[in-house]
Design a protein around this motif. Structure first.
Motif, PDB file in Angstrom:
ATOM      1  N   ALA A  97       0.684  -1.285   0.474  1.00 51.08           N
ATOM      2  CA  ALA A  97       0.010  -0.347   0.142  1.00 51.08           C
ATOM      3  C   ALA A  97       0.637   1.153   0.101  1.00 51.08           C
ATOM      4  CB  ALA A  97      -0.795  -0.254   1.110  1.00 51.08           C
ATOM      5  N   PHE A  98       2.031   1.643  -1.188  1.00 50.87           N
ATOM      6  CA  PHE A  98       2.254   2.469  -0.852  1.00 50.87           C
ATOM      7  C   PHE A  98       2.550   2.907  -2.949  1.00 50.87           C
ATOM      8  CE2 PHE A  98       5.593  -0.869  -0.675  1.00 50.87           C
ATOM      9  CZ  PHE A  98       6.158  -1.084  -1.550  1.00 50.87           C
ATOM     10  N   LEU A  99       3.318   4.144  -2.591  1.00 50.21           N
ATOM     11  CA  LEU A  99       3.509   4.871  -3.880  1.00 50.21           C
ATOM     12  C   LEU A  99       4.451   3.909  -4.853  1.00 50.21           C
ATOM     13  CD1 LEU A  99       1.626   8.432  -3.957  1.00 50.21           C
ATOM     14  CD2 LEU A  99       0.807   6.646  -4.832  1.00 50.21           C
ATOM     15  N   PRO A 100       4.467   3.930  -6.360  1.00 48.86           N
ATOM     16  CA  PRO A 100       5.711   3.909  -6.303  1.00 48.86           C
ATOM     17  C   PRO A 100       6.848   5.144  -7.014  1.00 48.86           C
ATOM     18  CG  PRO A 100       4.014   3.872  -8.359  1.00 48.86           C
ATOM     19  CD  PRO A 100       3.532   4.521  -6.942  1.00 48.86           C
TER      20      PRO A 100
ATOM     21  N   ARG B  12      -5.693   5.097   4.604  1.00 51.14           N
ATOM     22  CA  ARG B  12      -4.530   5.417   4.701  1.00 51.14           C
ATOM     23  C   ARG B  12      -4.071   5.947   3.266  1.00 51.14           C
ATOM     24  NH1 ARG B  12       0.962   4.423   7.767  1.00 51.14           N
ATOM     25  NH2 ARG B  12       1.714   5.200   6.697  1.00 51.14           N
TER      26      ARG B  12
ATOM     27  N   LYS C 168      -6.321   8.304   1.432  1.00 48.49           N
ATOM     28  CA  LYS C 168      -6.159   9.620   1.652  1.00 48.49           C
ATOM     29  C   LYS C 168      -4.274  10.149   0.796  1.00 48.49           C
ATOM     30  CE  LYS C 168      -8.186   9.494   6.579  1.00 48.49           C
ATOM     31  NZ  LYS C 168      -8.179   9.888   7.698  1.00 48.49           N
ATOM     32  N   LYS C 169      -3.745   8.656   0.800  1.00 47.32           N
ATOM     33  CA  LYS C 169      -2.259   8.845   0.184  1.00 47.32           C
ATOM     34  C   LYS C 169      -2.592   9.130  -1.463  1.00 47.32           C
ATOM     35  CE  LYS C 169       2.776   8.489   0.272  1.00 47.32           C
ATOM     36  NZ  LYS C 169       2.999   9.795   0.783  1.00 47.32           N
TER      37      LYS C 169
END
Lengths: 345, 110
Positions: free
Chosen positions: A207-210, A258, A261-262
């Protein structure tokens, strides 16, 4: 969002429930408001440069982040009749690129015929191959076929390390992917001067961006060369979409709020200008038309007066159509943006 | 169960500017410039921040810079090594003060 944790895995195939969660429960400002603040609302297409054809949902892999929910159990597959309609569109227009995806597009029995027919029409063909399919006996000849046809190969390799790749794509996928990449390299794919393009895709394994595309591309090139003597042309960074399996993962891991929101806080107007739907038209296995493969999986056909099925194809209407948007669209506008060709800014 | 640390409090960080907007503005600008690409890459700076987060044992910072490191392209091997660097400095800092202990022992002993 705790109540969502109890949802069953059936959610990944319940499009209405997915849309309800994404659009009503994400707790972020409507995507159209962000577009409006950027002077882009309503978002419209600027043409059709890529016809992206989803040949079916069947796949030999079941990746954890797959927005298609593809797998060996899926039966949806494009017929020759629908492919002939696609070819008719190519005859009637000057759309320069055909992007073949799935599932594993190679699993469509008409795959080779379809590629050959597109090449006869002198169009650029992209095949989104999962690599592992090329290591199975029935598809061992496909790299040579790719070369013969001069198709561009785009393949997911979420990381240059085995554990992170297998964590997302399944046990043993990394080693088979390396085997397939060596085979493609052996054919000249990814090698300077051959004209045979081999592009890889980085997907975040969670769950994070590249990261910045150019930065991670340099690292991939160095690591894959040093560790495996593998070459490739470009690395595309693609953001995971809160759809189907990845949405289920977000909810079950309590990362949904989360992550949304990100995506929202990372909205980039410059990326919004260049989103791929403005120049792409997506065709489903049964001939319906969509603004992108993500909308296709959410069953959001093109709208606002544009024809929804390939039988009623009308280039002028589709080339200037208004795009169908939703909260998931923040996935394509976060940070440097995301598209089937990687970052957009 | 209530705790002193709530992950959602991180989103309230900007509240620290409510009574002192000029100070917050200066802090925000400086903070942003510190982490911008310079002689060090953004990725290197994120790894330093992750290590320091552990040295100062700030759960907000650990949460934020773990995600930041992943989004800058670092992997678990690199991030774990960075934390070990922080731990080594913390451990080493304690240990090197043992020289003072030994100095005092020498001074007090016949």
């Amino acid at each position: 969002m705790d109540k969502l944790v109890v949802l069953q895995d059936d959610l990944r195939r319940d499009v209405n429930e997915q849309l309800k969660i994404i659009n009503d429960e994400s707790g972020i400002a409507p995507f159209d408001e962000a577009l409006d603040a950027s002077g882009l609302h309503p978002l419209t297409a600027t043409g059709v440069e890529v016809l992206q054809v989803n040949l079916g949902k069947m796949c030999n892999q079941t990746c954890k982040h797959c927005h298609v929910d593809a797998g060996p159990d899926r039966k949806e597959i494009m017929t020759k009749e629908i492919m002939e309609k696609c070819l008719q569109i190519l005859d009637d227009t000057e759309i320069p690129v055909v992007d073949l995806t799935g599932g594993a597009p190679e699993l469509n029995p008409q795959f080779k015929w379809f590629v050959s027919e597109i090449k006869k029409r002198n169009r650029h063909v992209i095949v989104r191959s999962n690599l592992t399919i090329l290591t199975t006996r029935p598809f061992a000849s496909y790299p040579a076929f790719f070369k013969e046809m001069g198709v561009e190969v785009v393949s997911s390799l979420p990381y240059f390390l085995e554990d992170r790749t297998d964590q997302q794509r399944g046990e043993g996928v990394f080693q088979k992917s390396i085997e397939a990449l060596k085979k493609l390299n052996g054919m000249g794919y990814g090698k300077d001067g051959t004209g045979l393009s081999l592009n890889l895709v980085y997907n975040p394994t969670g769950a994070f961006l590249p990261p910045v595309q150019s930065s991670i591309e340099n690292e991939y090139k160095r690591e894959l060369k040093t560790r495996f003597d593998i070459d490739f042309n470009s690395l595309y960074t693609i953001t995971n979409m809160p759809i189907s399996r990845f949405l289920v993962y977000l909810i079950h891991s309590k990362n949904f709020d989360r992550y949304m929101k990100k995506l929202h806080s990372s909205y980039n107007p410059a990326a919004a200008v260049n989103v791929m739907c403005r120049t792409t038209l997506s065709v489903s296995w049964d001939g319906y038309l969509y603004d992108c493969d993500f909308n296709q999986m959410l069953e959001l056909t093109v709208n606002h007066g544009a024809p929804v099925h390939i039988n009623d194809f009308d280039y002028s209407q589709l080339a200037n159509r208004r795009i169908v948007t939703g909260q998931h669209c923040y996935g394509c506008t976060a940070g440097a943006g995301s598209s089937c060709g990687g970052a957009v800014v | 169960m209530e705790t002193y640390y709530d992950p959602l409090d991180l989103e309230k960080f900007a509240d620290m500017g409510k009574n002192v907007p000029e100070l917050w503005k200066k802090f925000s600008e400086w903070y942003g410039n510190v982490f911008a690409e310079g002689a060090l890459t953004e990725r290197e700076k994120a790894l330093i921040a992750l290590a320091v987060s552990h040295a100062v044992q700030c759960p907000y910072c650990i949460d934020a810079y773990t995600q930041e490191c992943l989004e800058k392209g670092s992997n678990k091997d690199q991030m774990t090594e960075a934390v070990h660097v922080a731990a080594a400095i913390r451990g080493g800092a304690s240990l090197v003060h043992g020289v003072q202990m030994r100095n005092v022992v020498e001074k007090l002993s016949m």
